[in-house]
Write an enzyme that holds these catalytic residues in place. Structure first.
Site, PDB file in Angstrom:
ATOM      1  N   ARG A   7     115.200  71.412  68.485  1.00  0.00           N
ATOM      2  CA  ARG A   7     114.239  70.453  67.938  1.00  0.00           C
ATOM      3  C   ARG A   7     112.798  70.852  68.206  1.00  0.00           C
ATOM      4  O   ARG A   7     111.926  70.661  67.367  1.00  0.00           O
ATOM      5  CB  ARG A   7     114.502  69.051  68.502  1.00  0.00           C
ATOM      6  CG  ARG A   7     115.874  68.493  68.178  1.00  0.00           C
ATOM      7  CD  ARG A   7     116.134  68.369  66.671  1.00  0.00           C
ATOM      8  NE  ARG A   7     117.415  67.720  66.436  1.00  0.00           N
ATOM      9  CZ  ARG A   7     118.589  68.341  66.382  1.00  0.00           C
ATOM     10  NH1 ARG A   7     118.647  69.661  66.535  1.00  0.00           N
ATOM     11  NH2 ARG A   7     119.710  67.674  66.188  1.00  0.00           N
ATOM     12  N   ASP A  61     105.503  69.694  97.256  1.00  0.00           N
ATOM     13  CA  ASP A  61     105.073  68.351  97.645  1.00  0.00           C
ATOM     14  C   ASP A  61     105.330  68.178  99.130  1.00  0.00           C
ATOM     15  O   ASP A  61     106.323  68.647  99.657  1.00  0.00           O
ATOM     16  CB  ASP A  61     105.822  67.279  96.847  1.00  0.00           C
ATOM     17  CG  ASP A  61     105.174  65.907  96.992  1.00  0.00           C
ATOM     18  OD1 ASP A  61     104.511  65.467  96.028  1.00  0.00           O
ATOM     19  OD2 ASP A  61     105.312  65.288  98.063  1.00  0.00           O
ATOM     20  N   VAL A  97      99.742  71.312 100.147  1.00  0.00           N
ATOM     21  CA  VAL A  97      99.052  72.395  99.448  1.00  0.00           C
ATOM     22  C   VAL A  97      97.625  72.430  99.970  1.00  0.00           C
ATOM     23  O   VAL A  97      96.912  71.430  99.920  1.00  0.00           O
ATOM     24  CB  VAL A  97      99.059  72.169  97.921  1.00  0.00           C
ATOM     25  CG1 VAL A  97      98.234  73.247  97.236  1.00  0.00           C
ATOM     26  CG2 VAL A  97     100.481  72.176  97.402  1.00  0.00           C
ATOM     27  N   ASN A 104      94.565  63.768  95.169  1.00  0.00           N
ATOM     28  CA  ASN A 104      93.242  63.813  95.800  1.00  0.00           C
ATOM     29  C   ASN A 104      92.441  64.975  95.211  1.00  0.00           C
ATOM     30  O   ASN A 104      93.010  65.937  94.687  1.00  0.00           O
ATOM     31  CB  ASN A 104      93.365  63.966  97.311  1.00  0.00           C
ATOM     32  CG  ASN A 104      93.971  65.303  97.681  1.00  0.00           C
ATOM     33  OD1 ASN A 104      93.267  66.307  97.795  1.00  0.00           O
ATOM     34  ND2 ASN A 104      95.295  65.338  97.833  1.00  0.00           N
ATOM     35  N   PHE A 105      91.124  64.878  95.281  1.00  0.00           N
ATOM     36  CA  PHE A 105      90.284  65.875  94.643  1.00  0.00           C
ATOM     37  C   PHE A 105      90.165  67.159  95.451  1.00  0.00           C
ATOM     38  O   PHE A 105      89.937  68.227  94.890  1.00  0.00           O
ATOM     39  CB  PHE A 105      88.902  65.303  94.311  1.00  0.00           C
ATOM     40  CG  PHE A 105      88.741  65.117  92.837  1.00  0.00           C
ATOM     41  CD1 PHE A 105      88.200  66.124  92.064  1.00  0.00           C
ATOM     42  CD2 PHE A 105      89.195  63.966  92.219  1.00  0.00           C
ATOM     43  CE1 PHE A 105      88.096  65.981  90.698  1.00  0.00           C
ATOM     44  CE2 PHE A 105      89.101  63.816  90.855  1.00  0.00           C
ATOM     45  CZ  PHE A 105      88.543  64.827  90.093  1.00  0.00           C
ATOM     46  N   CYS A 124      85.404  74.868  83.946  1.00  0.00           N
ATOM     47  CA  CYS A 124      86.406  74.547  84.965  1.00  0.00           C
ATOM     48  C   CYS A 124      86.170  73.124  85.486  1.00  0.00           C
ATOM     49  O   CYS A 124      85.232  72.446  85.079  1.00  0.00           O
ATOM     50  CB  CYS A 124      86.396  75.578  86.088  1.00  0.00           C
ATOM     51  SG  CYS A 124      85.083  75.368  87.305  1.00  0.00           S
ATOM     52  N   CYS A 178      95.423  53.684  95.340  1.00  0.00           N
ATOM     53  CA  CYS A 178      96.666  53.058  94.876  1.00  0.00           C
ATOM     54  C   CYS A 178      96.813  51.637  95.429  1.00  0.00           C
ATOM     55  O   CYS A 178      97.345  50.761  94.768  1.00  0.00           O
ATOM     56  CB  CYS A 178      97.869  53.875  95.326  1.00  0.00           C
ATOM     57  SG  CYS A 178      97.563  55.612  95.494  1.00  0.00           S
ATOM     58  N   CYS A 226      77.808  76.321  87.351  1.00  0.00           N
ATOM     59  CA  CYS A 226      78.915  76.028  88.255  1.00  0.00           C
ATOM     60  C   CYS A 226      79.025  77.085  89.363  1.00  0.00           C
ATOM     61  O   CYS A 226      79.054  78.290  89.081  1.00  0.00           O
ATOM     62  CB  CYS A 226      80.212  75.997  87.445  1.00  0.00           C
ATOM     63  SG  CYS A 226      81.678  75.786  88.434  1.00  0.00           S
ATOM     64  N   CYS A 285      83.087  78.855  88.721  1.00  0.00           N
ATOM     65  CA  CYS A 285      83.455  79.804  87.670  1.00  0.00           C
ATOM     66  C   CYS A 285      82.289  80.684  87.246  1.00  0.00           C
ATOM     67  O   CYS A 285      82.493  81.814  86.804  1.00  0.00           O
ATOM     68  CB  CYS A 285      84.135  79.115  86.494  1.00  0.00           C
ATOM     69  SG  CYS A 285      83.112  78.111  85.447  1.00  0.00           S
TER      70      CYS A 285
END
Lengths: 90, 385
Positions: free
Chosen positions: B22, B70, B120, B148-149, B204, B221, B281, B284
């Site tokens: 499909r 994770d 990570v 998170n940033f 970026c 949250c 930036c 980048c």
């Protein structure tokens, strides 16, 4: 008057409003009026030196004001100004 | 050779391809696109609300190898939106990455999943992306499912440094944003990547958002809540962009950032492409990878909405934890449970109850405080420094 869209994150500082119509000829003028009207909102939007915080972007008709005339970007009654912060969750 | 997608006859396909019939009908997809997917490796960073949808859809689409990372385990309040998990996973205290791997094995056994239970951070992102990794080569894409940033900037740095497409997504409450990045690896016009040669490189994440929102500024949250559809829209949009990238349909990528609020019924396509020209930036354009270099890295993280702090041992300090030993030590102090992935203990320290979860690499989550110092203290007292 131009309409400023307030993001969910900043609505508690503007009595819960999601949109505010405010008079002004430039983005900077609009935001300063909002800052005067809602000091707690201003405290989140601006750095101590008067520049906008860099995790908040401001768009006029979905175009980033940094690519136009920044806070001097001119607005008319038909323009939509949106404040959009970085979204961190996930 | 160009393939006319809508003429693919399902009955002529070998079984390993037939299940994808499909999607192969789509223009620009075809058998060729499917084969590209099947030989691709995707790194999915984070396996929560966004990550479960991303892993699920990438696996169903037939991406050959999915590396999912994770640090967390599954809780009952995750099930409202984290679609790969169920009540049994909560009872069994299975880490999210491992549970995802088990579910995918049932959904699409053709897909290889590498599950990594870890935080990570700047010390491991490059290896996770396949750089200098004996287990697999450089990944074809990084898809963002983190909360998170800081981790996003680390992923963005890695993507820009090594020329890996990166798909950002974020969601909280009823709002969401998503944006696919084809990074510049060299000054305009000189980059060697397929997308730079085609003139398709994009700004970026740091071009667009120079700085992360500091803690306490944005809702989390627990203050704003979150609904499944918001994260689901973001993550499925990310997957659509990922499929375009992995099948080589780079010219079909959205050049705008999706931004929406389901409660206000607003959907925007933010025009972000000029950011590369305007933003100067540091990442980048400047080729300075501040997050990857650990300039802003932290070894404790207050976890969103959890009244908990995560403690990550510094690079080089990681050790295999001996759970039996620790369990014996802690048993007199409260309830202790352990499996091969983690040990959990309920501890009362100075009159305050804490739940301490320790993972096999020495990483720990201390619940019952938002204070890094308190968490470090509990960790040091009961696990050791």
């Amino acid at each position: 008057m131009p309409t400023v869209t307030i993001p969910a994150a900043l609505r508690p500082q503007v009595d819960g409003l999601s949109e505010i119509t405010v008079a002004g000829a430039s983005v900077g003028e609009l935001l300063l009026k909002l800052k005067d009207q809602y000091p707690a909102f201003g405290a989140k939007l601006y750095k101590a030196d008067g520049a906008l915080n860099r995790f908040v972007n401001v768009y006029v008709n979905n175009e980033d004001i940094r690519f136009m005339d920044d806070l001097d970007t001119q607005v008319t009654d038909r323009d939509e100004v949106a404040i959009i912060p970085a979204i961190a969750g996930g | 050779m160009a393939i006319t997608p809508h003429t693919i006859d399902q009955s002529t396909l070998p079984p390993e391809l037939a299940r994808y019939h499909r999607q192969m009908l789509l223009p620009g997809f075809g058998i060729e696109g499917q084969k590209k997917l099947m030989s691709s490796t995707a790194l999915v960073v984070g396996c929560g609300a966004l990550g479960t949808v991303i892993v699920n859809m990438l696996a169903r689409a037939g991406v050959g190898h999915i590396v999912v990372v994770d640090r967390d385990f599954i809780e009952m309040t995750n099930l409202q939106r984290q679609i790969l998990f169920d009540e049994q996973d909560v009872k069994d205290a299975i880490p999210k990455a491992e549970a995802a791997k088990r579910k995918i094995a049932q959904i699409n056994s053709q897909v290889k999943v590498t599950a990594i239970v870890d935080d990570v951070n700047h010390t491991n992102i490059e290896k996770l992306a396949g750089i200098g990794n004996d287990a697999y080569g450089k990944v074809d894409i990084i898809v963002d499912g983190v909360d998170n940033f800081e981790t996003r900037y680390i992923a963005n740095d890695c993507a820009v440094k090594h020329g890996i497409p990166y798909v950002y997504g974020g969601s909280v409450g009823t709002v969401g944003a998503a944006y696919a990045i084809l990074p510049h690896t060299a000054p305009l016009g000189t980059g060697e990547t397929v997308w730079e040669k085609a003139g398709l490189a994009t700004p970026c994440l740091r071009c667009i958002y120079e700085q992360a929102p500091p803690p306490g500024v944005n809702p989390t949250c627990d203050t704003a809540g979150v609904i499944g559809p918001a994260v689901s829209i973001v993550s499925n949009y990310q997957v659509a962009e990922a499929l375009k990238i992995l099948t080589g349909n780079l010219d079909r990528l959205s050049r705008t950032m999706l931004s929406f609020d389901l409660w206000e019924n607003t959907f925007r396509q933010l025009k972000v492409q000029k950011a590369y020209d305007v933003a100067e930036c540091v990442c980048c354009k400047g080729r300075q990878f501040e997050f990857l270099d650990g300039m802003f890295g932290s070894s404790t993280t207050t976890l969103c909405g959890r009244n908990a702090v995560q403690i990550t041992p510094k690079a080089g300090e990681k050790a295999q934890m001996n759970f039996d030993e620790i369990a014996t030590r802690l048993r007199g102090m409260g309830t202790v449970t352990a499996n091969k992935f983690m040990l959990r203990a309920d501890i009362v320290d100075q009159g305050n109850p804490y739940e301490l979860t320790v993972f096999s690499d020495g990483r720990a989550i201390v619940r019952g405080t938002k204070e890094a110092n308190v968490a470090r203290s509990v960790y040091a007292k009961y696990i050791g420094g």
